[in-house]
Scaffold this motif. Structure first.
Motif, mmCIF file in Angstrom:
data_model
loop_
_atom_site.group_PDB
_atom_site.id
_atom_site.type_symbol
_atom_site.label_atom_id
_atom_site.label_comp_id
_atom_site.label_asym_id
_atom_site.label_seq_id
_atom_site.Cartn_x
_atom_site.Cartn_y
_atom_site.Cartn_z
ATOM 1 N N LYS A 168 19.364 -7.237 2.933
ATOM 2 C CA LYS A 168 18.294 -6.353 2.260
ATOM 3 C C LYS A 168 17.220 -6.414 3.273
ATOM 4 O O LYS A 168 16.789 -7.262 3.835
ATOM 5 C CB LYS A 168 17.791 -7.061 0.920
ATOM 6 N N ASP A 209 13.235 -5.897 5.135
ATOM 7 C CA ASP A 209 11.944 -6.485 4.787
ATOM 8 C C ASP A 209 11.163 -5.234 4.222
ATOM 9 O O ASP A 209 11.629 -3.977 4.749
ATOM 10 C CB ASP A 209 11.346 -7.218 5.745
ATOM 11 N N ALA A 210 10.041 -5.450 3.392
ATOM 12 C CA ALA A 210 9.321 -4.058 3.115
ATOM 13 C C ALA A 210 8.780 -3.673 4.446
ATOM 14 O O ALA A 210 8.437 -4.294 5.505
ATOM 15 C CB ALA A 210 8.133 -5.051 2.117
ATOM 16 N N SER A 230 8.968 1.448 0.212
ATOM 17 C CA SER A 230 10.016 0.738 0.569
ATOM 18 C C SER A 230 10.671 1.282 1.539
ATOM 19 O O SER A 230 10.499 2.524 2.092
ATOM 20 C CB SER A 230 10.918 0.342 -0.721
ATOM 21 N N THR A 263 7.308 -1.025 -9.976
ATOM 22 C CA THR A 263 8.524 -0.959 -10.029
ATOM 23 C C THR A 263 8.930 0.479 -10.943
ATOM 24 O O THR A 263 8.058 1.175 -11.347
ATOM 25 C CB THR A 263 9.011 -2.302 -11.126
ATOM 26 N N GLU A 305 17.897 -1.268 -0.218
ATOM 27 C CA GLU A 305 16.491 -0.919 -0.245
ATOM 28 C C GLU A 305 15.518 -2.295 -0.220
ATOM 29 O O GLU A 305 15.910 -3.147 -1.118
ATOM 30 C CB GLU A 305 16.238 -0.001 -1.564
ATOM 31 N N SER A 306 14.610 -2.384 0.244
ATOM 32 C CA SER A 306 13.764 -3.287 0.434
ATOM 33 C C SER A 306 12.600 -3.537 -0.714
ATOM 34 O O SER A 306 12.736 -2.676 -1.516
ATOM 35 C CB SER A 306 12.774 -3.209 1.687
ATOM 36 N N ASN A 307 12.013 -4.503 -0.755
ATOM 37 C CA ASN A 307 11.123 -4.747 -1.758
ATOM 38 C C ASN A 307 10.045 -3.573 -1.434
ATOM 39 O O ASN A 307 9.646 -3.065 -0.110
ATOM 40 C CB ASN A 307 10.404 -5.976 -1.668
ATOM 41 N N ARG A 308 9.100 -3.294 -2.331
ATOM 42 C CA ARG A 308 7.940 -2.260 -2.045
ATOM 43 C C ARG A 308 6.827 -3.026 -1.497
ATOM 44 O O ARG A 308 6.263 -3.924 -2.101
ATOM 45 C CB ARG A 308 7.758 -1.595 -3.607
#
Length: 306
Positions: free
Chosen positions: A3, A5-6, A65, A41, A76-79
């Motif tokens: 995954k 990084d943001a 993201s 989210t 998809e990365s974290n936001r």
């Protein structure tokens, strides 16, 4: 697949209220694309970066993201959160007052509709065309006074708070009090040396203050000065300046003629004559161009040309 990084973002983003904003930006890793959200989210992603509204002050959060390609699967990365702070832009009004005198300017421009007890950067263009900048704290009632202003045009008056610049006020054209009108200078000339010269000043403006200058280093602050026992060195132009509240009018002038008094005629004295002898008329020698005047007394009396 790992995954990502943001995305790399800059936060907070500060924008002045009412200013045209540009779209937000973030940096994705090579080969990845950005996904924009309006919530931390959930929600529906957009590939188009949002452009914040600057109508209302306050803080709004946007999220972004990054997503990999689909080979073998999209991850998809974290936001990352981008906080957008819409800062208030000052909206000012202003008014001016004219100077009350000329020597010590005391005109003012008062800026209103400010926050109380707050430091503002004040900027304006003065009559000389120079841009003036000063940091001034507003009063408890939300005003700033620019004071000690001379006559002239003041324009482009703004205040800046937290890098947000206000609307511009002006131009304001400050005027000095009117100077005296209807000023006149006169004298009792022309005169011969040894006489008293009387200078007379007048003005249609009540309470005018007068100042005289003239030949031979003459000066006076009297309205109607005199010069006793004048010599021909006092002959020439005398200027009178009338002022009120320190505001002087253009000088008026008078040309005073002082003619030098001639020396006494050349005589022979005493003249001795025998009693009973027929006498001839007395004689004296006048300077070229002059005529003789005969008297029977040292002072006063009626002159005779015979």
């Amino acid at each position: 697949r790992k995954k990502p990084d943001a995305p790399i973002v800059t936060s907070p983003v500060e924008i002045c209220q009412g200013i045209s904003a540009t779209a937000l930006n973030a940096t994705a890793a090579a080969g990845n694309t950005l996904q924009w959200y309006t919530a931390a989210t959930g929600g529906t992603p957009s590939s188009t970066a949002p452009t914040p509204s600057t109508t209302t002050t306050g803080t709004t959060s946007f999220f972004v993201s990054q997503i990999t390609d689909t080979d073998p699967i999209a991850c998809e990365s974290n936001r990352a959160e981008i906080k957008v702070l819409i800062k208030p832009t000052p909206k000012i009004t202003a008014k001016s007052t004219d100077p009350t005198n000329c020597p010590n300017p005391d005109g003012t421009i008062v800026i209103s509709d400010l926050s109380s007890n707050t430091d503002y950067k004040v900027q304006y263009t003065n009559p000389a065309g120079n841009n003036v900048t000063a940091t001034i704290k507003s009063s408890a009632t939300g005003t700033i006074t620019i004071d000690k202003l001379a006559a002239g045009e003041y324009k482009n008056i703004t205040v800046t708070l937290n890098d947000c610049i206000s609307n511009a006020e002006g131009p304001f054209i400050l005027k000095n009090p009117s100077s005296p009108t209807g000023n006149k200078a006169s004298s009792n000339g022309p005169l011969c040396s040894g006489s008293t010269l009387n200078l007379t000043g007048s003005s249609e403006t009540a309470n005018a203050v007068f100042s005289w200058t003239g030949p031979n280093g003459f000066s006076s602050n009297q309205q109607n000065p005199t010069i006793t026992n004048v010599t021909d060195a006092a002959s020439g132009i005398y200027k009178l300046t009338a002022s009120i509240n320190g505001c002087a009018a253009a000088a008026v002038s008078i040309d005073v003629k002082i003619r030098k008094k001639p020396d006494a005629p050349i005589v022979t004295s005493p003249v001795e004559i025998c009693q009973g002898i027929s006498a001839t008329a007395l004689n004296a020698t006048a300077a070229a161009g002059n005529t003789l005047q005969w008297y029977t007394a040292a002072t006063g009396g009626t002159p005779s040309s015979t």
